[in-house]
Design a protein around this motif. Structure first.
Motif, PDB file in Angstrom:
ATOM      1  N   GLN A   5     -27.736 -36.042  29.762  1.00  0.00           N
ATOM      2  CA  GLN A   5     -27.030 -35.713  31.207  1.00  0.00           C
ATOM      3  C   GLN A   5     -26.798 -37.478  31.532  1.00  0.00           C
ATOM      4  OE1 GLN A   5     -27.197 -32.548  33.432  1.00  0.00           O
ATOM      5  NE2 GLN A   5     -25.576 -31.573  32.319  1.00  0.00           N
ATOM      6  N   HIS A   6     -28.491 -37.995  31.830  1.00  0.00           N
ATOM      7  CA  HIS A   6     -28.614 -39.058  31.879  1.00  0.00           C
ATOM      8  C   HIS A   6     -27.943 -40.303  31.024  1.00  0.00           C
ATOM      9  CE1 HIS A   6     -30.330 -41.562  34.670  1.00  0.00           C
ATOM     10  NE2 HIS A   6     -31.296 -42.594  33.517  1.00  0.00           N
ATOM     11  N   ASP A   8     -26.139 -40.143  28.242  1.00  0.00           N
ATOM     12  CA  ASP A   8     -23.971 -40.243  28.787  1.00  0.00           C
ATOM     13  C   ASP A   8     -23.872 -40.895  30.400  1.00  0.00           C
ATOM     14  OD1 ASP A   8     -24.127 -38.859  26.533  1.00  0.00           O
ATOM     15  OD2 ASP A   8     -23.699 -36.867  27.297  1.00  0.00           O
ATOM     16  N   GLU A   9     -24.439 -40.516  31.655  1.00  0.00           N
ATOM     17  CA  GLU A   9     -23.880 -41.195  32.393  1.00  0.00           C
ATOM     18  C   GLU A   9     -24.451 -42.622  32.505  1.00  0.00           C
ATOM     19  OE1 GLU A   9     -21.867 -41.459  36.305  1.00  0.00           O
ATOM     20  OE2 GLU A   9     -22.511 -39.828  34.349  1.00  0.00           O
ATOM     21  N   THR A  12     -21.226 -44.247  30.500  1.00  0.00           N
ATOM     22  CA  THR A  12     -20.091 -43.516  31.027  1.00  0.00           C
ATOM     23  C   THR A  12     -19.955 -45.087  32.814  1.00  0.00           C
ATOM     24  OG1 THR A  12     -19.775 -41.523  30.802  1.00  0.00           O
ATOM     25  CG2 THR A  12     -18.338 -43.049  32.188  1.00  0.00           C
ATOM     26  N   LEU A  13     -20.792 -44.884  33.220  1.00  0.00           N
ATOM     27  CA  LEU A  13     -21.628 -46.395  33.518  1.00  0.00           C
ATOM     28  C   LEU A  13     -21.182 -47.658  33.394  1.00  0.00           C
ATOM     29  CD1 LEU A  13     -23.995 -44.878  36.182  1.00  0.00           C
ATOM     30  CD2 LEU A  13     -21.616 -44.974  36.748  1.00  0.00           C
ATOM     31  N   LEU A  50     -28.556 -39.953  39.212  1.00  0.00           N
ATOM     32  CA  LEU A  50     -27.490 -40.244  39.241  1.00  0.00           C
ATOM     33  C   LEU A  50     -26.948 -41.797  39.939  1.00  0.00           C
ATOM     34  CD1 LEU A  50     -24.406 -41.306  38.787  1.00  0.00           C
ATOM     35  CD2 LEU A  50     -23.675 -40.043  41.637  1.00  0.00           C
ATOM     36  N   ALA A  53     -29.255 -43.573  36.979  1.00  0.00           N
ATOM     37  CA  ALA A  53     -28.464 -44.239  36.157  1.00  0.00           C
ATOM     38  C   ALA A  53     -27.370 -45.067  37.075  1.00  0.00           C
ATOM     39  CB  ALA A  53     -27.397 -43.311  35.832  1.00  0.00           C
ATOM     40  N   HIS A  54     -27.231 -45.971  37.765  1.00  0.00           N
ATOM     41  CA  HIS A  54     -26.671 -46.897  38.374  1.00  0.00           C
ATOM     42  C   HIS A  54     -27.641 -47.643  37.456  1.00  0.00           C
ATOM     43  CE1 HIS A  54     -22.990 -45.933  40.056  1.00  0.00           C
ATOM     44  NE2 HIS A  54     -23.478 -43.880  40.592  1.00  0.00           N
TER      45      HIS A  54
END
Length: 81
Positions: A5-6, A8-9, A12-13, A50, A53-54
């Motif tokens: 998930q990380h 993927d995030e 996406t970012l 999150l 992830a940024h």
């Protein structure tokens, strides 16, 4: 979030923050993963947040976005010399 998930995030970012096509963002994340950029994340999923992830998206784009641009245009830092 899980390791997958990380990733993927982060992907996406990169597409959202830097206006990069999905396939280019995926390629950047895959190159970073191949270079063991995310190895700590796989070992300790508590860092898969999150906020992280940024931060990772910024670093991956900065480090691996140049490679994608070079591969796409055929030009390196010296303008193709």
């Amino acid at each position: 979030m899980s390791y997958e998930q990380h990733l993927d995030e982060v992907t996406t970012l990169i597409t959202e923050k830097y206006d990069v096509a999905d396939d280019e963002a995926i390629a950047m994340v895959m190159r970073a993963q191949a270079d063991d950029f995310f190895s700590g994340h796989d070992d300790d999923t508590s860092i898969c947040t999150l906020d992280r992830a940024h931060e990772d998206a910024r670093i991956v784009f900065r480090q691996y976005g140049k490679t994608a641009k070079t591969a796409k245009t055929g030009k390196g830092a010296k303008g193709g010399r």
